[in-house]
Design a protein around this motif. Structure first.
Motif, PDB file in Angstrom:
ATOM      1  N   CYS A  90      23.161  69.929  51.397  1.00 49.25           N
ATOM      2  CA  CYS A  90      22.366  70.689  50.434  1.00 49.25           C
ATOM      3  C   CYS A  90      21.014  70.025  50.236  1.00 49.25           C
ATOM      4  N   GLN A  91      19.953  70.799  50.335  1.00 49.82           N
ATOM      5  CA  GLN A  91      18.599  70.284  50.168  1.00 49.82           C
ATOM      6  C   GLN A  91      18.253  70.151  48.683  1.00 49.82           C
ATOM      7  N   PRO A  92      17.311  69.277  48.343  1.00 49.97           N
ATOM      8  CA  PRO A  92      16.938  69.117  46.927  1.00 49.97           C
ATOM      9  C   PRO A  92      16.462  70.406  46.275  1.00 49.97           C
ATOM     10  N   GLN A  93      15.777  71.271  47.041  1.00 49.21           N
ATOM     11  CA  GLN A  93      15.300  72.520  46.457  1.00 49.21           C
ATOM     12  C   GLN A  93      16.461  73.404  46.008  1.00 49.21           C
ATOM     13  N   LEU A  94      17.475  73.536  46.855  1.00 49.28           N
ATOM     14  CA  LEU A  94      18.639  74.339  46.500  1.00 49.28           C
ATOM     15  C   LEU A  94      19.411  73.689  45.356  1.00 49.28           C
ATOM     16  N   ALA A  95      19.534  72.368  45.371  1.00 51.38           N
ATOM     17  CA  ALA A  95      20.249  71.674  44.299  1.00 51.38           C
ATOM     18  C   ALA A  95      19.575  71.894  42.954  1.00 51.38           C
ATOM     19  N   ALA A  96      18.243  71.881  42.924  1.00 48.50           N
ATOM     20  CA  ALA A  96      17.525  72.105  41.666  1.00 48.50           C
ATOM     21  C   ALA A  96      17.742  73.518  41.148  1.00 48.50           C
ATOM     22  N   ARG A  97      17.751  74.503  42.044  1.00 46.68           N
ATOM     23  CA  ARG A  97      17.957  75.884  41.610  1.00 46.68           C
ATOM     24  C   ARG A  97      19.381  76.099  41.104  1.00 46.68           C
ATOM     25  N   LEU A  98      20.359  75.502  41.783  1.00 45.28           N
ATOM     26  CA  LEU A  98      21.739  75.642  41.321  1.00 45.28           C
ATOM     27  C   LEU A  98      21.963  74.917  39.995  1.00 45.28           C
ATOM     28  N   ALA A  99      21.350  73.752  39.840  1.00 50.06           N
ATOM     29  CA  ALA A  99      21.504  73.013  38.586  1.00 50.06           C
ATOM     30  C   ALA A  99      20.903  73.785  37.418  1.00 50.06           C
ATOM     31  N   ALA A 100      19.737  74.383  37.623  1.00 50.99           N
ATOM     32  CA  ALA A 100      19.126  75.175  36.553  1.00 50.99           C
ATOM     33  C   ALA A 100      19.981  76.397  36.220  1.00 50.99           C
ATOM     34  N   HIS A 101      20.573  77.001  37.237  1.00 50.34           N
ATOM     35  CA  HIS A 101      21.445  78.165  36.993  1.00 50.34           C
ATOM     36  C   HIS A 101      22.691  77.758  36.222  1.00 50.34           C
ATOM     37  N   LEU A 102      23.297  76.624  36.569  1.00 54.78           N
ATOM     38  CA  LEU A 102      24.497  76.176  35.863  1.00 54.78           C
ATOM     39  C   LEU A 102      24.194  75.792  34.424  1.00 54.78           C
ATOM     40  N   ASP A 103      23.015  75.231  34.181  1.00 54.63           N
ATOM     41  CA  ASP A 103      22.651  74.883  32.809  1.00 54.63           C
ATOM     42  C   ASP A 103      22.446  76.128  31.953  1.00 54.63           C
ATOM     43  N   ALA A 104      21.918  77.180  32.555  1.00 56.89           N
ATOM     44  CA  ALA A 104      21.677  78.409  31.792  1.00 56.89           C
ATOM     45  C   ALA A 104      22.928  79.264  31.656  1.00 56.89           C
ATOM     46  N   GLN A 105      23.795  79.217  32.662  1.00 57.22           N
ATOM     47  CA  GLN A 105      25.001  80.049  32.663  1.00 57.22           C
ATOM     48  C   GLN A 105      26.168  79.210  33.167  1.00 57.22           C
ATOM     49  N   PRO A 106      26.943  78.586  32.267  1.00 59.38           N
ATOM     50  CA  PRO A 106      28.042  77.714  32.699  1.00 59.38           C
ATOM     51  C   PRO A 106      29.051  78.470  33.560  1.00 59.38           C
ATOM     52  N   ARG A 107      29.306  77.940  34.742  1.00 60.38           N
ATOM     53  CA  ARG A 107      30.309  78.496  35.641  1.00 60.38           C
ATOM     54  C   ARG A 107      30.765  77.386  36.583  1.00 60.38           C
ATOM     55  N   ALA A 108      31.923  77.552  37.158  1.00 60.76           N
ATOM     56  CA  ALA A 108      32.496  76.509  38.001  1.00 60.76           C
ATOM     57  C   ALA A 108      31.777  76.459  39.348  1.00 60.76           C
ATOM     58  N   LEU A 109      31.489  75.235  39.812  1.00 60.35           N
ATOM     59  CA  LEU A 109      30.870  75.004  41.111  1.00 60.35           C
ATOM     60  C   LEU A 109      31.799  74.092  41.912  1.00 60.35           C
ATOM     61  N   ILE A 110      32.278  74.574  43.043  1.00 62.10           N
ATOM     62  CA  ILE A 110      33.145  73.802  43.918  1.00 62.10           C
ATOM     63  C   ILE A 110      32.293  73.265  45.067  1.00 62.10           C
ATOM     64  N   LEU A 111      32.149  71.942  45.124  1.00 66.48           N
ATOM     65  CA  LEU A 111      31.368  71.293  46.176  1.00 66.48           C
ATOM     66  C   LEU A 111      32.315  70.854  47.277  1.00 66.48           C
ATOM     67  N   LEU A 112      32.267  71.513  48.421  1.00 60.42           N
ATOM     68  CA  LEU A 112      33.087  71.149  49.570  1.00 60.42           C
ATOM     69  C   LEU A 112      32.302  70.176  50.433  1.00 60.42           C
ATOM     70  N   ASP A 113      32.654  68.906  50.335  1.00 61.54           N
ATOM     71  CA  ASP A 113      31.921  67.816  50.975  1.00 61.54           C
ATOM     72  C   ASP A 113      32.651  67.418  52.248  1.00 61.54           C
ATOM     73  N   GLU A 114      31.975  67.575  53.384  1.00 60.40           N
ATOM     74  CA  GLU A 114      32.543  67.206  54.678  1.00 60.40           C
ATOM     75  C   GLU A 114      31.811  66.029  55.288  1.00 60.40           C
ATOM     76  N   GLY A 115      31.021  65.312  54.501  1.00 59.57           N
ATOM     77  CA  GLY A 115      30.169  64.270  55.031  1.00 59.57           C
ATOM     78  C   GLY A 115      30.914  62.987  55.356  1.00 59.57           C
ATOM     79  N   THR A 116      30.166  62.066  55.978  1.00 60.00           N
ATOM     80  CA  THR A 116      30.677  60.739  56.282  1.00 60.00           C
ATOM     81  C   THR A 116      30.439  59.829  55.092  1.00 60.00           C
ATOM     82  N   ASP A 117      30.642  58.519  55.309  1.00 58.62           N
ATOM     83  CA  ASP A 117      30.538  57.579  54.199  1.00 58.62           C
ATOM     84  C   ASP A 117      29.137  57.527  53.598  1.00 58.62           C
ATOM     85  N   ASP A 118      28.107  57.712  54.417  1.00 57.05           N
ATOM     86  CA  ASP A 118      26.745  57.610  53.916  1.00 57.05           C
ATOM     87  C   ASP A 118      26.137  58.967  53.586  1.00 57.05           C
TER      88      ASP A 118
END
Length: 536
Positions: A90-118
């Motif tokens: 997820c890019q910072p631009q998308l993260a900022a838009r999703l964070a602002a949306h969640l702050d204005a309208q509380p809803r569940a966000l499921i983060l499916l993380d497939e990354g490595t250790d770093d």
């Protein structure tokens, strides 16, 4: 690892009951284990989604077909939970838009993380998710069915003293966000509702603290001192049975142990390594040059040139609203594209990491830990090869330093040069730092991100001019370290001597680099420590 699976099921039930808990950060590879999770029926997002798809906008196909402006709704307007696949990308631009949306309208966000250790999702999204579950070690045999429970209650009450106690507990574990105790309070109420209870109990509070605080801890609190013996209650003190049922008296030791039990074994080690290299950069303000193309980014208006690639869809989307006006102006039918409509495709700029191993092969180092240093470097070379990093090898002993291997990805060649590294002679530490610094500067000009890993016992006795003078050798090493720091080059010092050397600690301060004294470590522990301290 059945406990991790149970935590995942519990976290999903809690966010379904109370979407204001933010969501769940699920770390798991795509496979049968993750597919077995009862994920909610929500809106699926991908890390490359654009603003038009998120918030709605022009319906390009319908507009071009009808000749009239047609709009479409965005995915954020749809009800239900949000499921972000490949959240680590997820890019910072998308993260900022999703964070602002969640702050204005509380809803569940499921983060499916497939990354490595770093790799990890953006910190802003992880902070808004109350829970984090790592299913990396869960096997199919650990999967159990979702347990049946009573019908949840509408609400549960909680005493005011618990809020202050949770806030103090978060501070004790180094959690600097007030969102964590708020989420822990909501989690305790949700747990009570799941148990069909109108009042939050001690078990609900301790479970909530472990689930919410465990993965957020950045330090281990100091042991609590024993309280002084309490005096006998006086006659005018009311009995505890007269207190309200919502006023819980939970010992701090119980809450501390609940959070401590949920902390991963290697979490604090990774946090310490992250803090050791945090906040360090080039410092010059110059734009970082990349040497390869990364993930695609949202397109933007631009001009045509030989290196630009046109985003056809974005260009048509920008031109569509003006087609009627342009046709009336020109009197010509067909599609009208102007220079202001051109949108250029963009890609993330990435740089290859270069690990420059500067190995002390002098006589004192050879007697102490040269064999262990070689073993550690070989282990790190294997890890670097798996990440497709470049490596370089610099050796210093006797009168000066020598670049045994320029930047390469050849694992076999590097190991061969390392095995043939002889030991003996004086310690020209300044010459080793000079050679490693020059190699790092050349690599950065080629778009790489260099890091110098210095392995030495720190007993410098050869000055820059080749003379055997310990005082001048130490001063020259400090001068070389200041030059490397002025260039903004990352560095790491490994003290391979039999005991920690204060001069190397001072040299590390000059370099603004982590200092790892490992006098009794074997090569595997040395490799793990170096890999954890290096920047991602």
């Amino acid at each position: 690892m059945a406990e991790a699976w149970d935590h995942a099921l519990l976290a999903l039930r809690l966010v379904a009951l109370d979407p204001a808990l933010g969501g769940v950060h699920l770390r798991a590879r795509s496979g049968p284990v993750r597919d077995a999770l009862p994920l909610p029926d929500g809106v699926r997002l991908h890390p490359a989604i654009g603003d038009d798809a998120l918030f709605g906008g022009l319906d390009l196909a319908t507009t071009l077909a009808t000749g009239q402006l047609q709009s479409q709704t965005g995915v954020l307007d749809r009800p239900g939970s949000l499921i972000l696949t490949m959240a680590e990308r997820c890019q910072p631009q998308l993260a900022a838009r999703l964070a602002a949306h969640l702050d204005a309208q509380p809803r569940a966000l499921i983060l499916l993380d497939e990354g490595t250790d770093d790799e990890a999702p953006p910190a802003g999204l992880c902070e808004r998710a109350a829970f984090r579950v790592d299913l990396s070690g869960v096997a199919l045999s650990d999967i159990t069915a979702l347990p049946e429970g009573p019908e949840p209650t509408a609400h549960a009450t909680l005493g005011p003293d618990i809020a202050a106690q949770m806030t103090a507990l978060g501070a004790a574990y180094g959690i600097d966000s007030l969102r964590a105790p708020i989420l822990a309070l909501r989690c305790a109420r949700a747990l009570a509702r799941l148990d069909a209870m109108a009042t939050v109990t001690e078990e609900h509070v301790t479970t909530a603290c472990g689930l919410v605080f465990g993965h957020r801890a950045t330090q281990l609190p100091e042991p609590l001192q024993e309280d002084e013996p309490q005096q006998a209650p006086q006659d005018d003190v009311p009995d505890t049975e007269d207190r309200q049922g919502t006023d819980l008296d939970i010992p701090d030791e119980l809450l501390l142990e609940a959070v401590r039990a949920m902390i991963p074994d290697d979490l604090l080690d990774r946090l310490r390594a992250t803090r050791a290299t945090a906040g360090k950069g080039a410092g010059s303000g110059a734009k970082t040059r990349s040497n390869r193309r990364g993930r695609p980014l949202p397109s933007r208006p631009g001009r045509l040139d030989t290196a630009a690639r046109i985003d056809v869809v974005a260009t048509l989307r920008a031109a569509a609203p003006w087609q009627t006006i342009r046709r009336n102006e020109t009197g010509r039918v067909g599609l009208h594209i102007r220079a202001t409509d051109i949108h250029i495709r963009r890609f993330e700029e990435q740089t290859d990491r270069l690990l420059i191993f500067a190995v002390d092969a002098s006589g004192s180092a050879a007697l102490a830990r040269l064999a262990e240093a070689k073993g550690a470097v070989e282990l790190l070379l294997t890890q670097a090869y798996a990440r497709r990093d470049h490596v370089a090898l610099v050796s210093f002993r006797g009168p000066g330093a020598e670049i045994l291997l320029p930047p390469t990805r050849s694992l076999v060649q590097t190991k061969r040069r390392l095995a043939a590294l002889p030991g003996g002679g004086g310690t020209p530490l300044a010459a080793g730092l000079d050679s490693a610094g020059e190699l790092a500067i050349l690599a950065r000009r080629r778009g790489m991100t260099p890091t110098i890993c210095l392995l030495t016992d720190g007993k410098a006795n050869i000055a820059r001019d080749g003379s055997g003078d310990r005082a001048r050798a130490a001063a020259d090493a400090q001068t070389a370290a200041r030059m490397i720091r002025a260039q903004g080059i990352e560095a790491l010092i490994i003290d391979t001597g039999q005991r920690p050397n204060p001069q190397l600690r001072t040299l590390a301060q000059t370099l603004d680099a982590p200092y790892l004294p490992l006098p009794r470590a074997d090569s595997q522990r040395l490799a793990r420590a170096v890999d954890a301290a290096l920047p991602a």
